[in-house]
Design a protein around this motif. Structure first.
Motif, PDB file in Angstrom:
ATOM      1  N   CYS A 602     -53.494 -34.655   1.166  1.00 14.56           N
ATOM      2  CA  CYS A 602     -53.859 -34.914  -0.231  1.00 14.56           C
ATOM      3  C   CYS A 602     -52.647 -34.812  -1.159  1.00 14.56           C
ATOM      4  CB  CYS A 602     -54.943 -33.935  -0.686  1.00 14.56           C
ATOM      5  SG  CYS A 602     -56.510 -34.116   0.185  1.00 14.56           S
ATOM      6  N   ALA A 603     -51.472 -35.056  -0.623  1.00 18.54           N
ATOM      7  CA  ALA A 603     -50.251 -34.909  -1.422  1.00 18.54           C
ATOM      8  C   ALA A 603     -50.252 -35.822  -2.641  1.00 18.54           C
ATOM      9  CB  ALA A 603     -49.024 -35.191  -0.558  1.00 18.54           C
ATOM     10  N   LYS A 604     -50.681 -37.055  -2.464  1.00 17.52           N
ATOM     11  CA  LYS A 604     -50.682 -37.992  -3.594  1.00 17.52           C
ATOM     12  C   LYS A 604     -51.649 -37.535  -4.675  1.00 17.52           C
ATOM     13  CE  LYS A 604     -50.912 -42.947  -4.564  1.00 17.52           C
ATOM     14  NZ  LYS A 604     -51.219 -44.294  -4.006  1.00 17.52           N
ATOM     15  N   PHE A 605     -52.777 -36.991  -4.252  1.00 14.28           N
ATOM     16  CA  PHE A 605     -53.782 -36.440  -5.169  1.00 14.28           C
ATOM     17  C   PHE A 605     -53.151 -35.344  -6.031  1.00 14.28           C
ATOM     18  CE2 PHE A 605     -57.970 -33.930  -5.402  1.00 14.28           C
ATOM     19  CZ  PHE A 605     -58.511 -34.743  -6.379  1.00 14.28           C
ATOM     20  N   HIS A 606     -52.438 -34.429  -5.382  1.00 20.33           N
ATOM     21  CA  HIS A 606     -51.743 -33.373  -6.115  1.00 20.33           C
ATOM     22  C   HIS A 606     -50.648 -33.944  -7.006  1.00 20.33           C
ATOM     23  CE1 HIS A 606     -53.315 -29.506  -4.743  1.00 20.33           C
ATOM     24  NE2 HIS A 606     -53.517 -30.068  -3.569  1.00 20.33           N
ATOM     25  N   ALA A 607     -49.888 -34.877  -6.466  1.00 20.52           N
ATOM     26  CA  ALA A 607     -48.764 -35.437  -7.221  1.00 20.52           C
ATOM     27  C   ALA A 607     -49.235 -36.068  -8.526  1.00 20.52           C
ATOM     28  CB  ALA A 607     -48.029 -36.468  -6.366  1.00 20.52           C
ATOM     29  N   GLY A 608     -50.380 -36.752  -8.480  1.00 20.24           N
ATOM     30  CA  GLY A 608     -50.894 -37.364  -9.701  1.00 20.24           C
ATOM     31  C   GLY A 608     -51.182 -36.338 -10.777  1.00 20.24           C
ATOM     32  N   SER A 609     -51.703 -35.170 -10.387  1.00 18.05           N
ATOM     33  CA  SER A 609     -51.993 -34.128 -11.374  1.00 18.05           C
ATOM     34  C   SER A 609     -50.715 -33.477 -11.882  1.00 18.05           C
ATOM     35  CB  SER A 609     -52.923 -33.073 -10.778  1.00 18.05           C
ATOM     36  OG  SER A 609     -52.273 -32.283  -9.809  1.00 18.05           O
ATOM     37  N   ARG A 610     -49.759 -33.240 -10.994  1.00 20.17           N
ATOM     38  CA  ARG A 610     -48.502 -32.611 -11.423  1.00 20.17           C
ATOM     39  C   ARG A 610     -47.722 -33.521 -12.366  1.00 20.17           C
ATOM     40  NH1 ARG A 610     -51.201 -30.121  -8.147  1.00 20.17           N
ATOM     41  NH2 ARG A 610     -50.474 -28.294  -6.986  1.00 20.17           N
ATOM     42  N   ALA A 611     -47.862 -34.836 -12.175  1.00 20.53           N
ATOM     43  CA  ALA A 611     -47.121 -35.787 -12.996  1.00 20.53           C
ATOM     44  C   ALA A 611     -47.458 -35.664 -14.469  1.00 20.53           C
ATOM     45  CB  ALA A 611     -47.389 -37.213 -12.518  1.00 20.53           C
ATOM     46  N   ILE A 612     -48.709 -35.288 -14.764  1.00 20.54           N
ATOM     47  CA  ILE A 612     -49.126 -35.241 -16.171  1.00 20.54           C
ATOM     48  C   ILE A 612     -49.556 -33.845 -16.599  1.00 20.54           C
ATOM     49  CG2 ILE A 612     -49.794 -37.669 -16.184  1.00 20.54           C
ATOM     50  CD1 ILE A 612     -52.731 -36.732 -15.983  1.00 20.54           C
ATOM     51  N   CYS A 613     -49.249 -32.813 -15.797  1.00 24.15           N
ATOM     52  CA  CYS A 613     -49.696 -31.455 -16.145  1.00 24.15           C
ATOM     53  C   CYS A 613     -48.902 -30.861 -17.304  1.00 24.15           C
ATOM     54  CB  CYS A 613     -49.623 -30.536 -14.926  1.00 24.15           C
ATOM     55  SG  CYS A 613     -47.950 -30.065 -14.419  1.00 24.15           S
ATOM     56  N   GLY A 614     -47.701 -31.378 -17.547  1.00 26.67           N
ATOM     57  CA  GLY A 614     -46.884 -30.860 -18.642  1.00 26.67           C
ATOM     58  C   GLY A 614     -45.984 -29.716 -18.252  1.00 26.67           C
ATOM     59  N   GLY A 615     -45.926 -29.382 -16.968  1.00 26.41           N
ATOM     60  CA  GLY A 615     -45.067 -28.308 -16.476  1.00 26.41           C
ATOM     61  C   GLY A 615     -44.113 -28.829 -15.425  1.00 26.41           C
ATOM     62  N   PRO A 616     -43.454 -27.928 -14.715  1.00 23.12           N
ATOM     63  CA  PRO A 616     -42.487 -28.341 -13.703  1.00 23.12           C
ATOM     64  C   PRO A 616     -43.180 -28.947 -12.485  1.00 23.12           C
ATOM     65  CG  PRO A 616     -42.833 -25.990 -13.562  1.00 23.12           C
ATOM     66  CD  PRO A 616     -43.605 -26.468 -14.763  1.00 23.12           C
ATOM     67  N   VAL A 617     -42.395 -29.631 -11.666  1.00 20.21           N
ATOM     68  CA  VAL A 617     -42.874 -30.154 -10.394  1.00 20.21           C
ATOM     69  C   VAL A 617     -42.081 -29.467  -9.297  1.00 20.21           C
ATOM     70  CG1 VAL A 617     -43.012 -32.175  -8.885  1.00 20.21           C
ATOM     71  CG2 VAL A 617     -43.513 -32.404 -11.344  1.00 20.21           C
ATOM     72  N   TYR A 618     -42.794 -28.788  -8.390  1.00 20.63           N
ATOM     73  CA  TYR A 618     -42.072 -28.233  -7.254  1.00 20.63           C
ATOM     74  C   TYR A 618     -42.937 -28.261  -6.012  1.00 20.63           C
ATOM     75  CZ  TYR A 618     -44.109 -23.594  -8.695  1.00 20.63           C
ATOM     76  OH  TYR A 618     -44.913 -22.543  -9.056  1.00 20.63           O
ATOM     77  N   VAL A 619     -42.258 -28.349  -4.878  1.00 25.06           N
ATOM     78  CA  VAL A 619     -42.944 -28.482  -3.601  1.00 25.06           C
ATOM     79  C   VAL A 619     -42.560 -27.336  -2.693  1.00 25.06           C
ATOM     80  CG1 VAL A 619     -43.164 -30.992  -3.727  1.00 25.06           C
ATOM     81  CG2 VAL A 619     -41.110 -29.985  -2.709  1.00 25.06           C
ATOM     82  N   SER A 620     -43.367 -27.149  -1.650  1.00 22.83           N
ATOM     83  CA  SER A 620     -43.095 -26.102  -0.669  1.00 22.83           C
ATOM     84  C   SER A 620     -42.996 -26.724   0.719  1.00 22.83           C
ATOM     85  CB  SER A 620     -44.188 -25.031  -0.709  1.00 22.83           C
ATOM     86  OG  SER A 620     -45.465 -25.625  -0.527  1.00 22.83           O
ATOM     87  N   ASP A 621     -42.403 -27.906   0.760  1.00 18.39           N
ATOM     88  CA  ASP A 621     -42.273 -28.651   2.007  1.00 18.39           C
ATOM     89  C   ASP A 621     -41.513 -27.871   3.069  1.00 18.39           C
ATOM     90  OD1 ASP A 621     -43.448 -30.690   0.618  1.00 18.39           O
ATOM     91  OD2 ASP A 621     -41.675 -31.968   0.530  1.00 18.39           O
ATOM     92  N   SER A 622     -41.938 -28.028   4.317  1.00 20.18           N
ATOM     93  CA  SER A 622     -41.150 -27.530   5.435  1.00 20.18           C
ATOM     94  C   SER A 622     -39.913 -28.399   5.592  1.00 20.18           C
ATOM     95  CB  SER A 622     -41.965 -27.591   6.729  1.00 20.18           C
ATOM     96  OG  SER A 622     -43.107 -26.759   6.655  1.00 20.18           O
ATOM     97  N   VAL A 623     -38.884 -27.843   6.191  1.00 19.94           N
ATOM     98  CA  VAL A 623     -37.699 -28.643   6.486  1.00 19.94           C
ATOM     99  C   VAL A 623     -38.124 -29.766   7.423  1.00 19.94           C
ATOM    100  CG1 VAL A 623     -35.373 -28.626   7.461  1.00 19.94           C
ATOM    101  CG2 VAL A 623     -36.221 -26.619   6.217  1.00 19.94           C
ATOM    102  N   GLY A 624     -37.797 -30.987   7.046  1.00 21.19           N
ATOM    103  CA  GLY A 624     -38.204 -32.145   7.837  1.00 21.19           C
ATOM    104  C   GLY A 624     -39.575 -32.674   7.488  1.00 21.19           C
ATOM    105  N   GLY A 625     -40.261 -32.050   6.530  1.00 21.33           N
ATOM    106  CA  GLY A 625     -41.628 -32.463   6.178  1.00 21.33           C
ATOM    107  C   GLY A 625     -41.725 -32.984   4.764  1.00 21.33           C
ATOM    108  N   HIS A 626     -41.150 -34.154   4.502  1.00 18.16           N
ATOM    109  CA  HIS A 626     -41.123 -34.685   3.135  1.00 18.16           C
ATOM    110  C   HIS A 626     -41.642 -36.117   3.095  1.00 18.16           C
ATOM    111  CE1 HIS A 626     -38.384 -31.318   2.470  1.00 18.16           C
ATOM    112  NE2 HIS A 626     -37.579 -31.821   3.379  1.00 18.16           N
TER     113      HIS A 626
END
Length: 873
Positions: A602-626
């Motif tokens: 559901c990454a895209k689902f989350h990304a859409g909300s973070r894009a307009i949330c008005g705060g920072p964007v950060y991820v907790s991806d594993s190395v090699g998992g992007h």
């Protein structure tokens, strides 16, 4: 401005204010607002006093005092009196029924979420506030439990529609029998104005916290970052962190901030060697009984030697290793849960369970092997090596040497140091293990492994008299080794251990004062993210300095209890937490919607909300998992983001609905850009709170397509003064990000109907139409390859002098620039050079923009129009 010790009333009497109407009346067992009964059967021991009748000193700025006084007739305070003093007092405020409400309640010690209903009996335990819809007077009323003296309060459900207020000190030694201002009531015609007005009034009244508007926020709120938590959990080490940051840089999105989460501290268990770190920790639950025994970083970070990762023989990193360790640790955890379940079911022979657990733990320890030596080229583990050349200082220096755009490096710690506090006799501080006592109000909340573990081990609490020394000891070291801020977690443990220290309010005051002082001294006053803090006494006591914090529960990539649908429905739950909590938390702190994983289902689902949330964007991806293609729809190559200028909030038509499991409501959140507004529409249906089971669970019957409507008036344009004019436009261009559709609407247009699939979304960008010349219409949308296209517009200027009309736009980012233009421009200039563009009869005007590093990614775009006829006024 009056001296800080002058009573508010003295200031108010100078400013002057007269109530145009008598808003409130409490008589004959009824509490009415503008003549409309709101509560009935109000007990005779309940009092109501107008705001201006409660005397309180305030150091609020004069403009804030004036604003509060101008609205003071719209608010007042409930109090009540009991015959016998107690440390826990419960009283009815009256009853209501058949009236829609929205509320926020604590479903865990640390986390709050929304709840709706129509009766006082529908409220949940630990309700932080309730918003009542009063359509009879086209208004909304907020009832807000407060702190008074050494007591804090919350609302609870009562019998037969009664709303109960519960006040507690947290210490049997601290008792009271009466309150004058234990809850605040405020009324307004606009629900968003209501939250501003109410929290402004409470800020002036309590004088123990500051509003967001009074504070600076950390620079990282405008940037992209990486948090190490889901990538490593407690296995985090310098080599893995380095390779993680480097992978982002090579992928074309350099993080501007890094959060080194739990796993870097020097912690051990009570029975361990007091001078050695606990070994081979992986998952969060395993170290929740561990305590801090040294302020410096743990051995695997201390062993790092300066220059190690900058040289030609830099150690490699196996991204599979953390995943293997985590998978094995989960096996251990499941085996331990199976043993506990067997014990609870009456099984007496635990030998088979114990053998399995012992075997799995042995396999886990063997998997770690000699990994600890990998951070040192000379195998030097001595603490007496020069700190400049080794350890965290050398590591942060090397990071900044390699990654020039890495502005901030934050680090995690619990409010009490570690999950289990500070180990007694391990530092110069006076620490004592305090048995944990969970508040009765939390008995009705969700079962939580963290609470179970903390109850099991108690907390090594540093005496509150040493709170300043405690935080400065931690933070001054971190400051010296290159750390620019802290993520402070596990904040609401103080209420567990306050019996001997004057109760939760008094203990909180001491600790939050020490924390605030240290943040001011060591991290520029802003370098802190508050987390696991979603309870009213933190916001009323702990936010004098803190300006940034989490507004949702953790991002869960799957259901920890094993529901296979949790990988989907938990994501919608997260968005609901964040959107509704922002209504109150956003008055005091900049809302942080938390990290997510870019390769999640559901990454895209989350990304859409973070894009307009008005705060920072950060991820907790594993190395090699992007998913770099996804990240680049959120983040510019320089690590900044196209951020909205407000914080996202639910639209009015969602306030008294349940977008999680009512089987009909889609979540709509609105926000503002510099030159337009935006509405995000998300299908979050499929899960929610179950009051009987006291947990959040899936409602699979709701996980299906949902329909709804969107209208330009869903955007609250007047919540930013500079945006008010945009909301008065006669016509708007609207762009649908996912459908890639562009068309025109007016405030009189019918709502746009839309159907959203489960765990998907649409983003509507609205931009006011500008009339150019006698016939043309124009509106810049921004970069359509970014989720928040409007956030890419930095400057906009219309020049209508003479026969030639021009539009000058400064755009940040590279990609496809989109605008609406009813007529084809005569020319287009990009950074001063005439270029080709594409224009269609449907009004779509497009232009390809490059990312120019030397210009900071900014492009100057000019469109010129020429009209044959004389321009009409």
């Amino acid at each position: 401005m009056a001296p800080p010790n002058d009573p508010v009333n003295s200031i108010f009497s100078v400013i002057g204010s007269e109530s145009p109407v008598k808003y409130f009346d409490l008589s004959n067992g009824k509490f009415s607002i503008k003549g409309v009964p709101l509560l009935s059967e109000v007990p005779t021991n309940v009092t109501f006093r107008p705001f201006s009748s409660i005397s309180q000193s305030s150091n609020a700025p004069l403009h804030l005092l004036q604003r509060v006084q101008s609205m003071s007739y719209k608010g007042g305070f409930f109090g009540f009196t009991k015959e016998e003093p107690s440390d826990r007092l419960k009283n009815s405020l009256g009853k209501f029924s058949n009236r829609n409400f929205l509320s926020i309640f604590r479903f865990k010690t640390w986390w709050s979420t929304m709840w709706v209903g129509s009766s006082g009996s529908d409220l949940q335990l630990e309700t932080q506030w309730v918003l009542l819809d009063v359509p009879e007077i086209r208004s909304y009323v907020l009832i807000l439990p407060l702190i008074e003296g050494s007591f804090r309060s919350a609302l609870q459900p009562g019998v037969d529609g009664h709303t109960m207020i519960y006040a507690e000190s947290g210490s049997t030694q601290v008792k009271a029998s009466s309150f004058d201002a234990i809850a605040y009531v405020h009324v307004s015609e606009n629900p968003y104005d209501l939250m501003k007005e109410a929290y402004s009034a409470v800020r002036v009244h309590l004088n123990t916290f500051r509003l967001l508007e009074e504070k600076a926020v950390p620079p990282l709120v405008n940037k992209f970052g990486w948090c190490t938590w889901d990538a490593f959990y407690l296995t985090v080490d310098p080599i893995g962190v380095w390779h993680g940051v480097n992978e982002f840089a090579e992928g074309g999105v350099s993080p501007r901030f890094l959060i080194i989460d739990d796993g870097w501290q020097s912690i051990n268990m009570d029975g361990d060697n007091p001078n050695e770190d606990a070994k081979n920790l992986v998952l969060g639950g395993t170290q929740m009984t561990a305590r801090l025994h040294r302020f410096a970083e743990c051995e695997k970070f201390r062993r790092y030697q300066g220059g190690l990762m900058l040289g030609p023989k830099a150690p490699s990193f196996d991204p599979k290793k953390p995943k293997m360790l985590i998978a094995k640790a989960i096996e251990v955890e499941h085996a331990e849960k199976a043993r506990d379940k067997a014990i609870n079911s009456g099984v007496t022979d635990m030998s088979s369970f114990d053998l399995k657990i012992e075997k799995l733990k042995k396999e886990l320890n063997e998997m770690f092997g000699g990994e600890e030596n990998s951070t040192s080229s000379e195998s030097c583990g001595s603490c007496c090596c020069k700190v400049e050349n080794n350890g965290m200082k050398a590591f942060t220096r090397d990071l900044r040497t390699k990654f020039k755009g890495l502005d901030d490096i934050y680090i995690w710690h619990a409010l009490c140091g570690a999950w289990g506090g500070v180990r007694p006799n391990s530092t110069h501080l006076n620490s004592k293990v305090i048995p944990v006592r969970v508040s009765p109000g939390l008995d009705g909340t969700m079962n939580d492994l963290a609470v179970v573990k903390i109850v099991e081990g108690g907390i090594g609490l540093v005496h509150p008299d040493q709170a300043d020394d405690f935080y400065d000891s931690m933070h001054s070291h971190l400051n010296k080794v290159g750390i620019t801020g802290v993520k402070v977690d596990v904040i609401h443990t103080l209420e567990y251990v306050c019996e001997e220290y004057g109760g939760r309010v008094e203990l909180g005051k001491a600790y939050y004062k020490g924390l605030s002082n240290s943040i001011s001294k060591n991290f520029n006053g802003t370098g802190i993210i508050a987390s696991m803090q979603q309870c009213n006494d933190f916001f009323f006591l702990g936010t004098q300095q803190i300006s940034f914090g989490r507004v949702g529960d953790d991002f869960w990539f799957q259901d920890p209890n094993g529901d296979p649908m949790g990988v989907y429905w938990l994501q919608g739950v997260h968005m609901i937490h964040c959107a509704y909590n922002s209504m109150w938390m956003g008055q005091i702190i900049q809302p942080d919607w938390d990290m997510f994983q870019s390769d999640h289902l559901c990454a895209k689902f989350h990304a859409g909300s973070r894009a307009i949330c008005g705060g920072p964007v950060y991820v907790s991806d594993s190395v090699g998992g992007h998913d770099f293609d996804l990240i680049k729809k959120l983040v510019f190559p320089d690590g900044t983001i196209p951020k909205c200028v407000h914080f996202a909030l639910p639209t009015r038509d969602c306030l008294f609905k349940n977008p999680l499991f009512d089987n009909k409501t889609i979540l709509k959140i609105w926000n503002l850009n510099k030159y337009g507004g935006v509405i995000g529409v998300f299908n979050c249906q499929g899960a929610g709170w179950d009051p009987k089971e006291q947990r959040i669970k899936g409602y699979s019957e709701c996980y299906k397509p949902m329909s709804g409507s969107v209208h330009v008036t869903d955007i609250e344009w007047d919540q930013k003064i500079e945006a008010t004019g945009m909301g008065e436009a006669e016509e708007f261009a609207v762009y649908l990000d996912q459908a890639e559709e562009l068309f025109l609407v007016t405030p009189r247009s019918d709502p746009i109907q839309i159907t959203i699939q489960p765990s998907t979304f649409e983003i509507f960008s609205y931009v006011p139409i500008k009339k150019l010349g006698p016939t043309a219409k124009f509106a810049p949308i921004g970069l359509s390859n970014m989720f928040n296209s409007g956030g890419t517009l930095q400057e906009l200027e219309y020049n209508e002098s003479g026969a030639e009309t021009g539009v000058k736009i400064k755009v940040k980012g590279g990609g496809n620039f989109l605008a609406y233009s009813s007529e084809k421009p005569k020319k287009c200039y990009l950074n001063g050079t005439e270029v080709d563009f594409v224009w269609g009869a449907d009004g779509k005007l497009t232009l390809s923009l490059p990312w120019i590093e030397e210009a900071g990614g900014l492009s100057d775009v000019v469109f010129s129009f020429e009209f044959d006829s004389i321009r009409l006024d």
